[in-house]
Motif scaffolding. Structure first.
Motif, mmCIF file in Angstrom:
data_model
loop_
_atom_site.group_PDB
_atom_site.id
_atom_site.type_symbol
_atom_site.label_atom_id
_atom_site.label_comp_id
_atom_site.label_asym_id
_atom_site.label_seq_id
_atom_site.Cartn_x
_atom_site.Cartn_y
_atom_site.Cartn_z
ATOM 1 N N MET A 60 0.808 -1.211 0.000
ATOM 2 C CA MET A 60 0.000 0.000 0.000
ATOM 3 C C MET A 60 0.843 1.262 0.000
ATOM 4 S SD MET A 60 -3.176 -0.370 -0.158
ATOM 5 C CE MET A 60 -4.354 -1.641 -0.104
ATOM 6 N N THR A 61 2.117 1.161 0.164
ATOM 7 C CA THR A 61 2.970 2.327 0.255
ATOM 8 C C THR A 61 2.885 3.201 -0.991
ATOM 9 O OG1 THR A 61 4.474 0.783 1.303
ATOM 10 C CG2 THR A 61 5.219 3.009 1.085
ATOM 11 N N VAL A 62 2.854 2.598 -2.155
ATOM 12 C CA VAL A 62 2.789 3.372 -3.396
ATOM 13 C C VAL A 62 1.473 4.141 -3.460
ATOM 14 C CG1 VAL A 62 2.709 3.225 -5.907
ATOM 15 C CG2 VAL A 62 4.299 1.796 -4.640
ATOM 16 N N LEU A 63 0.380 3.489 -3.108
ATOM 17 C CA LEU A 63 -0.904 4.182 -3.123
ATOM 18 C C LEU A 63 -0.946 5.301 -2.083
ATOM 19 C CD1 LEU A 63 -3.422 1.271 -3.691
ATOM 20 C CD2 LEU A 63 -2.781 3.077 -5.284
ATOM 21 N N GLN A 64 -0.314 5.104 -0.942
ATOM 22 C CA GLN A 64 -0.259 6.163 0.059
ATOM 23 C C GLN A 64 0.495 7.373 -0.482
ATOM 24 O OE1 GLN A 64 1.308 3.723 3.255
ATOM 25 N NE2 GLN A 64 -0.544 4.107 4.459
ATOM 26 N N LEU A 65 1.558 7.138 -1.221
ATOM 27 C CA LEU A 65 2.302 8.241 -1.837
ATOM 28 C C LEU A 65 1.457 8.953 -2.880
ATOM 29 C CD1 LEU A 65 5.813 6.595 -2.285
ATOM 30 C CD2 LEU A 65 5.171 8.373 -0.644
ATOM 31 N N LEU A 66 0.718 8.184 -3.672
ATOM 32 C CA LEU A 66 -0.133 8.786 -4.704
ATOM 33 C C LEU A 66 -1.280 9.587 -4.092
ATOM 34 C CD1 LEU A 66 -0.289 5.885 -7.312
ATOM 35 C CD2 LEU A 66 1.070 7.979 -7.421
ATOM 36 N N LEU A 67 -1.772 9.173 -2.943
ATOM 37 C CA LEU A 67 -2.843 9.922 -2.280
ATOM 38 C C LEU A 67 -2.382 11.314 -1.860
ATOM 39 C CD1 LEU A 67 -4.397 7.144 -0.025
ATOM 40 C CD2 LEU A 67 -5.432 8.182 -2.053
ATOM 41 N N ALA A 68 -1.095 11.475 -1.646
ATOM 42 C CA ALA A 68 -0.541 12.773 -1.238
ATOM 43 C C ALA A 68 0.027 13.564 -2.411
ATOM 44 C CB ALA A 68 0.539 12.551 -0.189
ATOM 45 N N SER A 69 -0.147 13.075 -3.612
ATOM 46 C CA SER A 69 0.413 13.729 -4.797
ATOM 47 C C SER A 69 -0.246 15.082 -5.055
ATOM 48 C CB SER A 69 0.205 12.830 -6.027
ATOM 49 O OG SER A 69 0.590 13.510 -7.197
ATOM 50 N N PRO A 70 0.519 16.047 -5.568
ATOM 51 C CA PRO A 70 -0.089 17.329 -5.945
ATOM 52 C C PRO A 70 -0.905 17.230 -7.239
ATOM 53 C CG PRO A 70 2.271 17.354 -6.368
ATOM 54 C CD PRO A 70 1.973 16.058 -5.690
ATOM 55 N N LYS A 71 -0.743 16.131 -7.985
ATOM 56 C CA LYS A 71 -1.476 15.964 -9.239
ATOM 57 C C LYS A 71 -2.835 15.323 -8.974
ATOM 58 C CE LYS A 71 2.597 15.690 -12.085
ATOM 59 N NZ LYS A 71 3.290 15.011 -13.154
ATOM 60 N N VAL A 72 -3.873 15.991 -9.441
ATOM 61 C CA VAL A 72 -5.249 15.554 -9.207
ATOM 62 C C VAL A 72 -5.494 14.153 -9.761
ATOM 63 C CG1 VAL A 72 -7.669 16.053 -9.747
ATOM 64 C CG2 VAL A 72 -6.124 17.911 -9.167
ATOM 65 N N ILE A 73 -5.020 13.877 -10.950
ATOM 66 C CA ILE A 73 -5.287 12.593 -11.596
ATOM 67 C C ILE A 73 -4.669 11.432 -10.818
ATOM 68 C CG2 ILE A 73 -3.343 12.668 -13.194
ATOM 69 C CD1 ILE A 73 -6.854 11.392 -14.021
ATOM 70 N N LEU A 74 -3.504 11.652 -10.213
ATOM 71 C CA LEU A 74 -2.871 10.599 -9.418
ATOM 72 C C LEU A 74 -3.639 10.344 -8.124
ATOM 73 C CD1 LEU A 74 0.910 11.439 -9.914
ATOM 74 C CD2 LEU A 74 -0.475 9.709 -11.074
ATOM 75 N N ARG A 75 -4.097 11.420 -7.484
ATOM 76 C CA ARG A 75 -4.905 11.253 -6.270
ATOM 77 C C ARG A 75 -6.208 10.526 -6.591
ATOM 78 N NH1 ARG A 75 -3.870 16.774 -5.611
ATOM 79 N NH2 ARG A 75 -6.089 17.258 -5.693
ATOM 80 N N PHE A 76 -6.841 10.933 -7.677
ATOM 81 C CA PHE A 76 -8.110 10.318 -8.073
ATOM 82 C C PHE A 76 -7.924 8.834 -8.388
ATOM 83 C CE2 PHE A 76 -11.317 9.201 -11.286
ATOM 84 C CZ PHE A 76 -12.451 9.414 -10.533
ATOM 85 N N GLY A 77 -6.879 8.505 -9.122
ATOM 86 C CA GLY A 77 -6.613 7.106 -9.460
ATOM 87 C C GLY A 77 -6.349 6.254 -8.228
ATOM 88 N N ALA A 78 -5.612 6.799 -7.285
ATOM 89 C CA ALA A 78 -5.318 6.060 -6.055
ATOM 90 C C ALA A 78 -6.584 5.831 -5.236
ATOM 91 C CB ALA A 78 -4.279 6.815 -5.230
ATOM 92 N N VAL A 79 -7.425 6.847 -5.146
ATOM 93 C CA VAL A 79 -8.677 6.696 -4.404
ATOM 94 C C VAL A 79 -9.578 5.676 -5.077
ATOM 95 C CG1 VAL A 79 -10.779 7.878 -3.650
ATOM 96 C CG2 VAL A 79 -8.588 8.989 -3.386
ATOM 97 N N ARG A 80 -9.661 5.721 -6.399
ATOM 98 C CA ARG A 80 -10.494 4.742 -7.123
ATOM 99 C C ARG A 80 -9.997 3.320 -6.904
ATOM 100 N NH1 ARG A 80 -13.988 5.850 -11.798
ATOM 101 N NH2 ARG A 80 -13.783 3.604 -11.938
ATOM 102 N N ALA A 81 -8.682 3.137 -6.942
ATOM 103 C CA ALA A 81 -8.116 1.807 -6.719
ATOM 104 C C ALA A 81 -8.431 1.310 -5.307
ATOM 105 C CB ALA A 81 -6.609 1.835 -6.953
ATOM 106 N N LEU A 82 -8.264 2.181 -4.327
ATOM 107 C CA LEU A 82 -8.552 1.798 -2.948
ATOM 108 C C LEU A 82 -10.039 1.526 -2.744
ATOM 109 C CD1 LEU A 82 -6.185 4.233 -1.048
ATOM 110 C CD2 LEU A 82 -6.010 1.744 -1.178
ATOM 111 N N ASN A 83 -10.876 2.280 -3.427
ATOM 112 C CA ASN A 83 -12.316 2.062 -3.338
ATOM 113 C C ASN A 83 -12.672 0.671 -3.860
ATOM 114 O OD1 ASN A 83 -15.098 2.314 -3.192
ATOM 115 N ND2 ASN A 83 -15.102 4.386 -4.015
ATOM 116 N N SER A 84 -12.059 0.269 -4.949
ATOM 117 C CA SER A 84 -12.305 -1.066 -5.504
ATOM 118 C C SER A 84 -11.851 -2.160 -4.547
ATOM 119 C CB SER A 84 -11.582 -1.230 -6.839
ATOM 120 O OG SER A 84 -12.104 -0.351 -7.794
#
Length: 87
Positions: free
Chosen positions: A1-25
């Protein structure tokens, strides 16, 4: 989960959105796995991007503890109030 945790803190909206969608699934199948990212998801519940904040809240409702769900219910109320006020 470390990579997704890093993406959740990204300044890029698309990376945050993708990480949240993956975690939601993942949370749909095994919420306990996602619990490690709940702190980051709680920060995103107040994100300025409505798609991210809504997905983060939905994910947290699936994976959160009773205390975090109570906090989220207060945030959801203010989120919906903000949505109703906008033209």
């Amino acid at each position: 989960m470390t990579v997704l945790q890093l993406l959740l803190a990204s300044p890029k909206v698309i990376l945050r959105f993708g990480a949240v969608r993956a975690l939601n699934s993942v949370a749909k199948k095994d919420p306990s796995i996602v619990a490690a990212c709940n702190v980051e998801l709680e920060n995103l519940a107040a994100d300025t991007n409505q798609a991210i904040s809504t997905s983060a809240i939905t994910t947290l409702l699936r994976s959160g503890s009773e205390a975090s769900v109570e906090r989220l219910m207060r945030q959801i109320t203010s989120l919906f109030t903000g949505l109703l006020v906008r033209p």
